[in-house]
Motif scaffolding. Structure first.
Motif, PDB file in Angstrom:
ATOM      1  N   GLY A 140       0.670 -26.464  58.919  1.00 19.67           N
ATOM      2  CA  GLY A 140       0.029 -26.052  60.163  1.00 19.67           C
ATOM      3  C   GLY A 140      -0.538 -24.652  60.098  1.00 19.67           C
ATOM      4  O   GLY A 140      -0.605 -24.014  59.037  1.00 19.67           O
ATOM      5  N   ASN A 141      -0.920 -24.161  61.260  1.00 16.17           N
ATOM      6  CA  ASN A 141      -1.542 -22.841  61.366  1.00 16.17           C
ATOM      7  C   ASN A 141      -0.610 -21.702  60.980  1.00 16.17           C
ATOM      8  O   ASN A 141      -1.064 -20.590  60.726  1.00 16.17           O
ATOM      9  N   ASP A 142       0.690 -21.952  60.962  1.00  9.59           N
ATOM     10  CA  ASP A 142       1.634 -20.896  60.614  1.00  9.59           C
ATOM     11  C   ASP A 142       1.886 -20.809  59.110  1.00  9.59           C
ATOM     12  O   ASP A 142       2.809 -20.145  58.665  1.00  9.59           O
TER      13      ASP A 142
END
Length: 109
Positions: free
Chosen positions: A53-55
């Motif tokens: 994901g974005n993290d």
């Protein structure tokens, strides 16, 4: 995907990762993470993951997509991953060449 390579993945290690992940979508990324503290050094772990994901910072080395959590980026920066075969066994080695602040040996403080 980032073009910055945080981790040194040897061609031999990449071949083994590709072999282990081939045809398995749940093994799309190799997640590299700090896994605790050993004798004066950080220990590192490897795990496959389906999505990043974005993290996560995602990058590719020798055809292997790797993912590092943004919060652990500095901890894994400079890690080298190899795959070795010895008479005692075979497996991945994950280590940092020059860990900052490491005193070396079990007598460090």
């Amino acid at each position: 995907m980032s073009d910055t390579t945080l981790i040194d993945l040897t061609p031999v290690a990449a071949e083994k990762v590709i072999e282990l992940s081939e045809g398995a979508p749940e093994r799309a990324y190799l997640h590299v993470f700090p896994a605790g503290q050993g004798c004066c050094r950080t220990m590192y772990g490897l795990a496959f993951m389906a999505e990043a994901g974005n993290d996560f910072e995602v990058f590719e080395a020798h055809g292997v997509k790797m993912a590092v959590a943004n919060e652990t980026r500095e901890a894994v920066k400079g890690v080298a991953i190899d795959y070795v075969e010895t008479p005692q066994g075979e497996g991945f080695t994950v280590m940092k060449a020059n860990p900052s602040g490491a005193g070396g040996g079990c007598g460090c403080h």
